[in-house]
Design an enzyme around this catalytic site. Structure first.
Site, mmCIF file in Angstrom:
data_model
loop_
_atom_site.group_PDB
_atom_site.id
_atom_site.type_symbol
_atom_site.label_atom_id
_atom_site.label_comp_id
_atom_site.label_asym_id
_atom_site.label_seq_id
_atom_site.Cartn_x
_atom_site.Cartn_y
_atom_site.Cartn_z
ATOM 1 N N ASP A 115 0.759 -1.079 -0.034
ATOM 2 C CA ASP A 115 0.248 0.109 0.046
ATOM 3 C C ASP A 115 0.964 1.250 0.204
ATOM 4 O O ASP A 115 1.942 1.266 0.716
ATOM 5 C CB ASP A 115 -0.958 -0.147 1.247
ATOM 6 C CG ASP A 115 -2.345 0.397 1.026
ATOM 7 O OD1 ASP A 115 -2.459 1.646 0.376
ATOM 8 O OD2 ASP A 115 -3.115 -0.284 1.336
ATOM 9 N N ASP A 353 -12.736 -0.694 3.463
ATOM 10 C CA ASP A 353 -13.507 0.271 3.663
ATOM 11 C C ASP A 353 -14.943 -0.049 3.674
ATOM 12 O O ASP A 353 -15.876 0.889 3.575
ATOM 13 C CB ASP A 353 -13.096 1.397 2.876
ATOM 14 C CG ASP A 353 -11.778 1.945 3.282
ATOM 15 O OD1 ASP A 353 -11.315 2.018 4.166
ATOM 16 O OD2 ASP A 353 -11.135 2.413 2.174
HETATM 17 C C1 NOJ Z 1 -8.456 5.125 1.727
HETATM 18 C C2 NOJ Z 1 -8.215 4.300 2.356
HETATM 19 O O1 NOJ Z 1 -8.715 2.876 1.773
HETATM 20 C C3 NOJ Z 1 -8.755 4.481 3.965
HETATM 21 O O2 NOJ Z 1 -8.817 3.183 4.685
HETATM 22 C C4 NOJ Z 1 -8.186 5.447 4.490
HETATM 23 O O3 NOJ Z 1 -8.845 5.770 5.652
HETATM 24 C C5 NOJ Z 1 -8.052 6.691 3.495
HETATM 25 N N1 NOJ Z 1 -7.760 6.371 2.193
HETATM 26 C C6 NOJ Z 1 -7.094 7.773 3.936
HETATM 27 O O4 NOJ Z 1 -5.762 7.150 3.971
#
Ligand code: NOJ
Length: 575
Positions: A115, A353
């Protein structure tokens, strides 16, 4: 200065293991390290825990792992706030553990995708700490601005623009030391880097090369389409809670193509890496530019349009509405056609998410959970693109079922709750939205077995384990040939075996049907038909879809010619 890199150039970490376009026939498995497997009993997953489970991934047959951030971090947003890009947080282990993970994956024929979180750092990153001093060499590495004219700094409305943070409240925070505001599109502890500054870009590229030298095979780029801001920074049409998709001031900004091309030339070119840019609010037209090989930017993007189909338009993710199947089909078909012959799609239902797909658009009742998880997998994996499997999805894991705010850990939810309840929102309604859409649904520990702590930890887990782990767990799924796990395994094998699954052209059938998801994939004289009943009631098949080709994979042993059982799906080779 670039950190020393003793892990570089170990055996097996070279280009020879990455044939051209390998990622186009690959299936990627996402690991959220905090929730995957804990090796040391502190209740938080770690890298040695991952290493202990690599045979599970090999048995599933995936080609690569995308590892959510395990870098040094204050953990304000579970690692998406990074304070050292070139080290591993002690919570998760060490660089030596990471090297061992790379070697363990490579020796099993799998790859590692890291990531890359470079829209922002942690406020505890030394770059940001230095930047707080106006006379420092890094004074211009972040977005600093004075209070709005006529306002006293630190008072309501004094923020330089009206932008909202994705995690509630304004996107600007006043720093007493510097006497200015800084921009943070996410939490206050995630200040945005200033990509206009060439030194920032070089520092990011140096760091990426360091990881490539260390043996990683690609990058998933966090909110990468937010790195170029529209200048000058001005008020936008942002509404709280809708910061991402509604503010043209920083989504797909004017220098995006230039920045991505530069990154490509300086880091990615000739390396055959998997690159996938997370792009909230991206349109299909823009995505086809980002992923057009001739433009040399990205391999693929994560788009979000289908993820917004169960929310009330314009009212943000917590305003729930039921999914209407024709909308989903039309949207996915638009992306299939939009990138055909030019760019490349990523295919996903779940990630860290999103709520769990079997609870979201399937039916997680005991009667239908297994078949709905399988059928959802089928309609996704037979499309053209690179499929992503999020940890536990292959087990048909369900949403968390939390009913009180104390059970949640996610900063997005906790900030939203504080803001919304202060404004008088109905707590019961908020809890219902979090139960359905909250990110913690994806973050409960992976259910490895039926034991007390689900085989995840020997300690106290950082977030509750779903009580249904006594039924839904990896040990049971691997032992049962009819499980969701074995269905995913077979879908992955089909992609590896059949060129038509990788390259065939997609055509949607019956677009308006409210239960049936049907499409074909065709490549020269080969064609596949996918039929899926996306409902918990029986579905009559239209006459022209009553095909009797070779069944490659189905959910039900007994099949009627003229109808599909609830959540039945079939993949048929047309003769
Ligand atoms: C997207 C990521 O998938 C999420 O988990 C994160 O909170 C935000 N970007 C900020 O990095």
């Amino acid at each position: 200065m670039t950190a020393p890199n003793p892990g570089a150039n170990r055996p097996g970490n070279n280009l020879e293991n990455r044939p051209d376009d390998w990622w186009k026939s690959a299936v990627v498995y996402q690991i959220y390290p905090r929730s995957f497997c804990d090796s040391n009993g502190d209740g938080i997953g770690d890298i040695r825990g991952i290493i202990s489970r690599l045979d599970h991934l090999a048995a599933l047959g995936v080609d690569a792992v995308w590892l959510s951030p395990a870098y040094t971090s204050p953990q304000d947003d579970n690692g998406y706030d990074i304070s050292d890009y070139q080290d591993i947080d002690p919570l998760f282990g060490s660089l030596a553990d990471l090297d061992e993970l790379v070697d363990g994956l490579h020796s099993r024929g799998m790859k590692l995708v890291m990531d890359l979180v470079v829209n922002h750092t942690s406020d505890e990153h030394p770059w940001f700490q230095e930047s707080r001093d106006r006379s420092s060499a890094k004074a211009d590495w972040y977005w600093w601005a004075d209070a709005r004219e006529g306002f006293e700094p630190g008072t309501p409305g004094a923020e330089p623009t009206n932008w909202a943070s994705a995690f509630s409240g304004p996107a600007w925070h006043y720093d007493e030391q510097r006497g200015q505001y800084y921009l943070h599109l996410f939490s206050r502890k995630q200040p945005d880097l200033n990509w206009e500054n060439p030194e920032v870009r070089q520092a990011v590229y140096d760091m990426m090369r360091w990881w490539v030298d260390r043996g990683v095979d690609g990058f998933r780029m966090d909110v990468i389409n937010l790195i170029s801001k529209q200048l000058p920074l001005e008020d936008g049409t942002t509404v709280p809670g809708q910061a991402l998709s509604f503010n043209g001031s920083y989504v797909d900004g004017p220098r995006m193509d230039e920045f991505l091309h530069e990154m490509n030339q300086q880091v990615l070119s000739g390396q055959n890496l998997l690159t996938v840019g997370e792009c909230p609010g991206v349109s299909v037209e823009q995505a086809s530019k980002y992923t057009d090989p001739e433009r040399e930017e990205l391999g693929m993007v994560f788009q979000f349009e289908h993820m917004g189909l169960d929310e009330q338009q314009g009212r943000g993710k917590w305003a729930l509405k039921p999914l209407h199947l024709p909308d989903l089909k039309a949207n996915l078909a638009k992306w299939q056609h939009g990138l055909e012959g030019r760019g490349w799609n990523s295919l996903y239902w779940d990630n860290h998410d999103q709520p769990r797909i079997v609870s979201r658009w399937g039916d997680d009742s005991p009667e239908h959970r297994v078949n709905s998880a399988k059928t959802l997998a089928t309609v996704l994996h037979l499309q053209k693109g690179t499929p992503y499997v999020y940890q536990g999805e292959e087990l048909g894991m369900t949403n968390a079922g939390f009913t009180s705010i104390e059970q949640y850990r996610d900063i997005e939810i906790l900030n939203h709750w504080a803001e919304a309840t202060a404004l008088g929102a109905d707590p019961a309604e908020l809890l219902e939205s979090y139960r359905v859409k909250g990110r913690d649904n994806a973050r409960t520990p992976v259910q490895w077995d039926a034991s007390d702590k689900a085989g995840f930890t020997t300690g106290e887990p950082w977030i509750e384990i779903n009580p249904n782990h006594t039924q839904i767990n990896a040990e049971a799924a691997v032992a049962d040939p009819d499980s969701v796990f074995h269905h995913y395994r077979q879908l992955i094998a089909l992609r590896h075996e059949l060129e038509v699954v990788r390259d065939g052209v997609f055509a949607l059938l019956e677009p308006d049907h409210e239960q049936l998801f049907a499409y074909t994939r065709s490549l020269e004289d080969e064609a596949l038909l996918v039929l899926a009943n996306m409902s918990s009631t029986e579905c009559q098949l239209p006459t022209d879809l009553r095909q009797d080709g070779e069944l490659l994979l189905g959910t039900h042993a007994e099949r009627a010619d003229d109808r599909l059982a609830p959540w039945e799906s079939r993949i048929i080779r047309l003769s």
